[in-house]
Design a protein around this motif. Sequence first.
Motif, PDB file in Angstrom:
ATOM      1  N   ILE A  56       0.847  -1.204   0.000  1.00  0.00           N
ATOM      2  CA  ILE A  56       0.000   0.000   0.000  1.00  0.00           C
ATOM      3  C   ILE A  56       0.887   1.261   0.000  1.00  0.00           C
ATOM      4  CG2 ILE A  56      -1.623   1.373   1.405  1.00  0.00           C
ATOM      5  CD1 ILE A  56      -2.776  -1.354   2.415  1.00  0.00           C
ATOM      6  N   LEU A  57       1.932   1.246   0.838  1.00  0.00           N
ATOM      7  CA  LEU A  57       2.799   2.436   0.930  1.00  0.00           C
ATOM      8  C   LEU A  57       3.487   2.717  -0.404  1.00  0.00           C
ATOM      9  CD1 LEU A  57       4.262   1.812   4.493  1.00  0.00           C
ATOM     10  CD2 LEU A  57       2.795   3.723   3.829  1.00  0.00           C
ATOM     11  N   LEU A  58       4.019   1.673  -1.019  1.00  0.00           N
ATOM     12  CA  LEU A  58       4.711   1.868  -2.301  1.00  0.00           C
ATOM     13  C   LEU A  58       3.727   2.368  -3.359  1.00  0.00           C
ATOM     14  CD1 LEU A  58       7.007  -1.314  -2.319  1.00  0.00           C
ATOM     15  CD2 LEU A  58       7.731   1.048  -1.932  1.00  0.00           C
ATOM     16  N   ASN A  59       2.527   1.791  -3.378  1.00  0.00           N
ATOM     17  CA  ASN A  59       1.511   2.260  -4.341  1.00  0.00           C
ATOM     18  C   ASN A  59       1.155   3.725  -4.129  1.00  0.00           C
ATOM     19  OD1 ASN A  59       0.999  -0.064  -5.888  1.00  0.00           O
ATOM     20  ND2 ASN A  59      -0.208  -0.947  -4.237  1.00  0.00           N
ATOM     21  N   SER A  60       1.366   4.193  -2.901  1.00  0.00           N
ATOM     22  CA  SER A  60       1.016   5.575  -2.552  1.00  0.00           C
ATOM     23  C   SER A  60       2.143   6.554  -2.880  1.00  0.00           C
ATOM     24  CB  SER A  60       0.723   5.674  -1.051  1.00  0.00           C
ATOM     25  OG  SER A  60      -0.157   4.666  -0.651  1.00  0.00           O
ATOM     26  N   GLY A  61       3.264   6.032  -3.354  1.00  0.00           N
ATOM     27  CA  GLY A  61       4.400   6.911  -3.646  1.00  0.00           C
ATOM     28  C   GLY A  61       5.294   7.126  -2.440  1.00  0.00           C
TER      29      GLY A  61
END
Length: 582
Positions: free
Chosen positions: A315-320
């Motif tokens: 989720i964090l990586l998908n959020s940038g």
Amino acid sequence: MILGLFTTITAIAGSTHGKVFQHLSELPLDLMTFDFIVSGGGTGGSVIASRLSENKAFNVLLIEAGPDTADQLGLSIPGWGLGKGTENPSQFIWNYESVPQEGWNGRKAGIPRGRGLGGSSAVNGMVYTRGSKDDYDNWARVTGDPGWSWNALRPYIRRSERWTPPAGGRNATGEYDPAVHGYMGRVETSLPWDGHLEHDIRTIRNAEIQKAEFPLVLDGNAGRSIGVTWMQSTIGNGTRSSAATAYLGDPVRKRGNLAILLNTQVLRVHPVVSSVRRLDIRTVEVISSDGGTAVKFTAKKELVLSGGVIGTPHILLNSGIGNRTELESLGVASILDLPDIGKGITEHVAANLVWDTVPLNTTTIDQDLAYAMWQQNRTGPLTATFTHQILWSKIPSSSTLFKEWKDPSTGTTSPHLELPLDAAQNAYLALLTPYSRGSLRLASSNPLLPPLIDLGLLTHPFDMAAIKEGVRIMKRFYSGPAWEGYITGFRGPDPDVLSNEEFEKRIRDNAITFYHPVGGSAMSKRGEKRGVVDGELKVKGVRGLRIVDASVFPYVLTAHTQAPVYILAERAADLILTSWGG
Ligand SMILES: Cc1cc2nc3c(=O)[nH]c(=O)nc-3n(C[C@H](O)[C@H](O)[C@H](O)COP(=O)(O)OP(=O)(O)OC[C@H]3O[C@@H](n4cnc5c(N)ncnc54)[C@H](O)[C@@H]3O)c2cc1C
């Protein structure tokens, strides 16, 4: 699916809290306000939602990608597990797979994670082990927060546990230490329903003969397990006790200030106001697990990520949020450069060892009779999982191994190796203190595609050397008079018979994992560049966002990992409540 279209909800007070919503469309979006949003209703997330909503002043929304698990007979009966008695079993599992593992001669590792209320605690093997005193004392050192030490965590350990008699109520005196258990907490724990089997009796005898190396330890959950311990499980009254049943039972579900939203996947998190100097991240973007339009919710106070070791870094990586260069190379706009997200994942790797035994008197279980016993009085073979005892072993500090490598163990109370003692004919020796590290990164900018997971299994030479040493230790264990008339030989892989090359090939070709990956959002000291969250589990450089799940573990403990998540989450709930005067 239209990911570009959002409905943004900055919710207002309403009367529809206190419900379990099966679908995003059921949630009355314009009627709700949440102080806290918890993303992921697994082991850690269930604890947080339950504890925060004990305070009637706070409204809590718990979002879970999977379905409810409480009504699944197959998940409740310990002897059945995922499969029999479970509707469409695959809906309860994220069936991740690693990339080809160099240290496994190119084989991939299966990485199942629970999907549904209770998360992995609803599908796991129910082994209840807390880890060693030193594992936690080292958390305190790593974070600079003495609140993570074993002694400081004792109240949280007790608060999470409700010790119960074995199914059927047999007398288990001498198989556990009553002084180290909790009796008023949530997760039910117990010992196996049946008494001592032949293997157990021989182990006890062996403990008298080989007392120095393989003593019988009264209770493996007292902070030091080294030796043989009786296996404790998250089972109460012959039934699985998961985070969903223990923390989100009917009385909790009826709370007017808790809403549970099922079958809804969190895609990303977002800053509330993009222009503030310090990022304030309290918004989640979600989509129904069957597709549709993405929707955003904003928490008034905090957003807690509890998606687990894969879900949360993903989720964090998908959020940038992650390594800026890596994210931008995939076309994901970076909002915060936190390079350690997805890094440092550790897992217990296990080698398959085979001993020859005399033909054993094993009685085939009559499944109909076993089910009848379980239905009638919650006793019998279906109340049990797979073993009675576990051997925990420490590689001696004098070993030549430690001339070449610094001992990775956290201290004298931490074992290096574990051998569940259920079947010498097909045993698995786990390395609890691996040096190898893995990582997780995005495969693409599409948040619905699984990430690329490399567990890094057996990539560090220490791990193979420690397994080799471990096999010799286990050979010593299964030798001597206690095993006469039972063990007839060792089929290997035997490092004293095979060449180095042959031994290593056998290990790499047959190793498994114990399904205990942790890390990827590791905790470290506040202000330290390394790591992802501080000792209060707040994401570094961000306001409003914490992580409470196994992804914050800085290394894998010398334990099966669910009890450590319960302990972590109990303290995390206190930290959050304290911050908000609750
Ligand atoms: C098959 C198996 C057997 C195991 N056996 C044992 C054992 O016997 N003993 C033991 O101690 N440990 C065992 N473990 C490990 C242990 O259960 C886990 O380490 C622990 O439960 C993890 O807790 P968690 O809160 O970090 O994650 P989880 O409990 O996995 O919870 C994460 C939750 O987040 C949800 N989620 C993830 N991504 C999203 C998203 N994008 N949106 C919404 N929700 C999301 C998931 O569906 C899940 O419910 C086992 C694990 C597995 C999978």
